[in-house]
Design an enzyme around this catalytic site. Structure first.
Site, PDB file in Angstrom:
ATOM      1  N   ARG A  81      -3.454  10.319  12.305  1.00  0.00           N
ATOM      2  CA  ARG A  81      -3.576   9.613  11.776  1.00  0.00           C
ATOM      3  C   ARG A  81      -5.155   9.615  12.333  1.00  0.00           C
ATOM      4  O   ARG A  81      -5.032   9.822  13.338  1.00  0.00           O
ATOM      5  CB  ARG A  81      -2.932   8.544  12.250  1.00  0.00           C
ATOM      6  CG  ARG A  81      -1.291   8.534  10.975  1.00  0.00           C
ATOM      7  CD  ARG A  81      -0.881   7.110  11.475  1.00  0.00           C
ATOM      8  NE  ARG A  81       0.580   7.750   9.946  1.00  0.00           N
ATOM      9  CZ  ARG A  81      -0.037   7.102   8.785  1.00  0.00           C
ATOM     10  NH1 ARG A  81      -1.042   6.737   8.854  1.00  0.00           N
ATOM     11  NH2 ARG A  81       1.822   7.787   8.472  1.00  0.00           N
ATOM     12  N   ARG A 124       1.349  -1.206  -0.253  1.00  0.00           N
ATOM     13  CA  ARG A 124      -0.083   0.126   0.464  1.00  0.00           C
ATOM     14  C   ARG A 124       0.697   1.317   0.164  1.00  0.00           C
ATOM     15  O   ARG A 124       1.688   1.417   0.476  1.00  0.00           O
ATOM     16  CB  ARG A 124      -0.971   0.363   1.539  1.00  0.00           C
ATOM     17  CG  ARG A 124      -1.986   1.330   1.309  1.00  0.00           C
ATOM     18  CD  ARG A 124      -3.205   1.835   2.473  1.00  0.00           C
ATOM     19  NE  ARG A 124      -2.062   1.263   3.182  1.00  0.00           N
ATOM     20  CZ  ARG A 124      -2.887   2.150   4.450  1.00  0.00           C
ATOM     21  NH1 ARG A 124      -4.641   3.409   4.424  1.00  0.00           N
ATOM     22  NH2 ARG A 124      -2.194   2.615   5.302  1.00  0.00           N
TER      23      ARG A 124
END
Length: 934
Positions: free
Chosen positions: A765, A432
């Site tokens: 995040r 990813r």
């Protein structure tokens, strides 16, 4: 602690007694008291009666404050804590933290106990079991052939990720495993007095070991540490329980269909992993790390197969003088390096010895070194896992054809399945990376090849044209004679490492590439260009060796996902490549970031609508859709019970194939205990089967349901964005009233807390965002905005609004699951505790303004939820969770209060290492008590 001084209950177990709620839970209470007493005795023996009394005093003060929330209770609690030294505070933290851990163990054991009790009593299959699902499908008119056809194309893949919410050390987990095993022994065996005494002594020893084991890591986890942690769950559970699941399902189908020969299913259920391949914001994941990760995974798989082959060889002592063997089995035996006269008439043993020798040679070839048990001689290495599977199949067929079918159903059956499921790579690793990185790398490659090409200045149409031209030509774009930036070299290296891994371990080793923050077609084609450079895309053959997977994360991205995919699937060049992937396209949906972006309600609704739109697009293009759900552990990150979540998907969204992330501390909760792990695997399989086949008969939600959700989402989105992103000072409130700063310093993961070096919530995040709100017991991302949205909707629809919402709650699984998850979060919140955290905010006016808004929203949400569900109390319909909260929270809440006290000391300049360490220990303890915190 009262629970720490209650006498232990008898170790007798009446599994047949299924009557009455009190009877059902008595053994759980007994176990908690028993473990609590042992912990209390341990504290006394290690630190004396005075420390024990301090712990009990803190507990009582915390309970009074949580119950009453008055100023007197607050002062009493503060006095109890202020008077404690740093050393004594540390002991208080450890006592309550370990009590939470012990309660978790007792709770898991009780779930196992109750499941066994129902099975022993012959109770009907429970919802979520494969037996229940198969029975429901057959009752609804589905034919056996239809069910078997489902498994031929099905794919179920839980994907383990290394997000930093797993705060337990492996050493702590090992201690817990011992305690769980000892409790299980007391349940299942009728112990003699001597055995009972030995068990009790072992429990005391295990709790003492737990108490004397360091709770925190002394250094930050590396990526390879995370890989090793993830691999432990294969040892605990997955390598054995996944084959057990297949065996149980095959036997169930054979019984249901009266099938002879027995049903054999393809391996449709496989694990996946991001650990060692997820580079989004993690600069420590490199090509070298990917290579080492793959080697570690391969080593774990091969060692397991070698151990099982060795054991199988010792078991299959079948003599040719007594039982025949097939010609192909005899040929295997003849080629074996084991030619001992002692086994001359034991062809199975000799054949397996030959297989062991070949697998040992494979081990040497792929990994270097020698297996623990040396082979009897040299042999040629297996070139691929299919060759090993073929040899095992020879043994299987020979046993079946010579009256030994029962022997084929034992260890051999499970080993064959394990080899088929895990291969030589154990679990496929997804790569990813963020689309911005791909964009910069491709721009640099194009500019280096042609300085006139100004890729970044092109509009979307121009970019697509350039990229399609590149993926259509076999000419490489990168040159070995040009020095590229470090970022570009790193990206090219990791894709080349993926190509090497496929050649070495098989195509299944690295099958997927995911693009974070996908917001255009060019984002997908940029990755295609990089794959071509690494030899993973072959223009002349129109072949892709990996899946290109967009990840749609923000609210805007979700809304644009269907138009982007329609455009992509309309490109002939891409359609030809997709044909080489069985004309199936995977799309990943991001729950965490969409929640942080737009709030709980809007995120859930936009995910649902995106799925509906994608279903239509893929049907239009005649392409199979496989959804990958990026769900977190907590509701604030799209978590919640997997069974209900899968069934709540819109009709056509599952289609027999689903992947979903298993993140953070949820991995431990689901897969550390083998029996709990088996149950969680079964739930995923049952839900996927049910959602795929039964959903076809489910009516579509009424148009008024959809319109209502649109209105609710609009109001909730406005309320959430107004508070989080548009209220002046909210960022300061968040950083000062939570442990976000301290979480960033906790050694619980290799990844930074923010994507950039700022305090902006936009850059934070989603994981630490939710984790922080969980720690202070507000759980804000899991509910905020719902109450005001319902109030606004009812104001606009005073006559029919509530009745419609109540109807939706009863009849629409999506809405039911949404509210059920929110209810779970609200039940774990505590405004009295949260108020103490708000007092950490220095600006009194800011503190009062924002906290009062949060309290108003909290009250409005609970009121709205009760009105819609018709319940007078939270969790009235979920007695298991209500019991869990009742058992554990009185012992978790003191940790919150100690955390606040330590934060005050630390932020006021007390830099004592014991203070910093104490804060981190409270984070650990609260996370253990909540069980799904981030």
């Amino acid at each position: 602690m009262n629970a720490l001084v209650t006498p232990a209950a008898s170790n007798s177990s009446d599994l047949n007694n299924l009557a009455g709620a009190d009877d059902k839970d008595q053994q759980l209470r007994d176990d908690i008291r028993h473990l609590g007493r042992i912990l209390g005795d341990t504290v006394r023996s290690q630190h004396g009666e005075a420390i024990f009394n301090i712990i009990e005093s803190v507990r009582q003060s915390a309970i009074r404050f949580s119950r009453d929330g008055d100023e007197a209770g607050k002062k009493s609690l503060e006095q109890s804590l202020n008077s404690l030294s740093n050393d004594n505070l540390t002991r208080v933290i450890r006592a309550f933290s370990y009590f939470s851990h012990l309660s978790n163990i007792a709770e898991d054991q009780h779930h196992i106990r109750r499941s066994r009790a129902h099975l022993i009593a012959g109770s009907p299959p429970k919802q979520g079991s494969l037996a229940f699902t198969l029975s429901s499908l057959l009752d609804s008119g589905h034919k056996p052939a239809e069910l078997l056809e489902f498994f031929q194309t099905a794919l179920i893949s839980p994907v383990l990720t290394a997000h930093p919410t797993e705060v337990q050390r492996k050493s702590i987990l090992n201690c817990q495993m011992v305690i769980g095993r000892l409790l299980n022994e007391r349940d299942r065996m009728q112990l003699t007095p001597e055995e009972s005494a030995a068990n009790e002594e072992a429990l005391n020893r295990a709790v003492l070991t737990l108490w004397q084991t360091r709770m925190l890591r002394t250094s930050k986890l590396s990526v390879l540490d995370e890989v090793e942690n993830g691999l432990t769950f294969y040892d605990y559970t997955l390598l054995r329980e996944l084959p057990n699941l297949y065996a149980g399902l095959e036997d169930l189908l054979s019984q249901q269909f009266n099938s002879n020969p027995a049903v054999e299913l393809p391996s449709f259920f496989k694990m996946g992993s991001w650990i060692g391949g997820d580079r989004d914001g993690n600069p420590f994941v490199t090509a070298d790390i990917l290579e080492k990760t793959l080697a570690m995974q391969c080593g774990r798989a091969l060692r397991f197969y070698l151990e099982e082959l060795h054991a199988l060889g010792s078991q299959l002592s079948v003599a040719q003088l007594l039982v025949g063997a097939s010609d192909e089995l005899l040929q295997l035996a003849a080629h074996s390096p084991d030619q001992s006269q002692h086994r001359s008439d034991e062809p199975y043993r000799r054949a397996i010895a030959g297989m062991y020798a070949r697998l040992a040679a494979t081990y040497r070839h792929l990994l270097g070194g020698e297996p623990v048990i040396h082979p009897t001689g040299d042999a040629e290495a297996y070139q691929n896992v299919e060759q090993l599977s073929a040899d095992l199949a020879i043994v299987h067929r020979s046993l079946l054809s010579n009256g030994s079918a029962a022997l084929a159903r034992g260890r051999l059956r499970h080993l064959r399945r394990a080899v088929d499921v895990f291969g030589f790579s154990l679990a496929p690793i997804d790569l990813r990376q963020n689309s911005d990185v791909h964009e910069r790398v491709v721009a640099e490659l194009l500019a280096s090849a042609n300085p006139e090409c100004r890729y970044l200045e092109q509009d979307e149409a121009g970019r697509i044209q350039l990229l399609l031209a590149e993926i259509s030509t076999p000419r490489p774009l990168a040159s070995p004679y040009i020095t590229y930036s470090e970022e570009t070299q790193s990206e090219l290296s990791i894709y080349r490492a993926a190509r090497t891994a496929q050649d070495r371990y098989g195509k299944a080793a690295v099958p997927n590439c995911i693009i974070s923050k996908t917001d255009s077609v060019s984002d997908l084609l940029e990755l295609a260009v990089l794959l071509k450079e690494a030899g993973l895309l072959h223009p002349q053959e129109a072949r892709l060796d990996v899946n290109i997977i967009p990840l749609f994360e923000t609210i805007g991205d979700l809304q644009n996902s269907a138009p982007i995919m329609r455009h992509l699937l309309s490109l002939p060049e891409y359609a030809r490549l997709l044909a080489s992937r069985d004309n199936a396209q995977e799309v990943m949906l991001g729950y965490s970031d969409s929640n942080k972006d737009g709030g709980f309600l809007t995120s859930g609704w936009e995910l649902y609508k995106a799925e509906l739109a994608l279903i239509d697009v893929f049907a239009e293009k005649n392409v199979r859709l496989r959804l990958f759900h990026g769900r977190g552990g907590s509701v604030g990150r799209g978590g919640g019970p997997s069974y209900q979540a899968i069934l709540a998907q819109p009709a056509g969204a599952v289609q027999g194939q689903i992947r979903l992330t298993e993140q953070g501390e949820v991995i431990t909760a689901k897969y550390a205990n083998p029996e709990v792990g088996r149950r969680n695997l079964e739930v995923l399989a049952a839900a996927t089967l049910e959602a795929s086949l039964l959903a076809k008969t489910e009516p579509a939600p009424k148009p008024e349901y959809l319109a209502c959700m649109d209105a609710l989402s609009e109001h909730a989105f406005t309320a959430y964005r107004d508070l989080v992103y548009e209220t002046e000072g909210f960022e300061q409130y968040f950083w000062e009233s939570t442990v976000i700063s301290e979480i960033a310093g906790l050694n619980i993961g290799s990844r930074p807390a923010s994507r950039k070096k700022t305090t902006a919530i936009e850059d934070l995040r989603a994981i630490p965002w939710v984790f922080s709100w969980s720690q202070c017991r507000l759980m804000l991302p899991g509910w905020y905005g719902f109450g005001s949205a319902v109030n606004a909707y009812l104001a606009a629809n005073p006559d029919t609004g509530l009745a419609l919402l109540q109807e939706m709650f009863v009849n629409w699984p999506f809405f039911t699951t949404l509210l059920s998850n929110m209810e779970m979060v609200l039940a774990k919140s505590d405004l009295n505790i949260a108020r103490r955290y708000s007092e950490l905010v220095n600006d009194e006016q800011l503190r009062n303004t924002i906290f009062n808004r949060i309290c108003e929203g909290h009250s409005a949400t609970i009121t709205a939820l009760k009105s819609i569900s018709g319940q007078s109390d939270l969790l009235a319909a979920n007695p298991l969770l209500k019991r869990s909260i009742r058992n554990r929270f009185p012992y978790m809440s003191p940790l919150n209060h100690v955390q606040v006290e330590l934060l005050k000391r630390y932020r006021n300049g007390d830099q004592d290492e014991r203070v910093r360490r104490g804060i981190h220990m409270t984070i650990n303890g609260v996370a253990a008590g909540l069980r799904n915190s981030g």
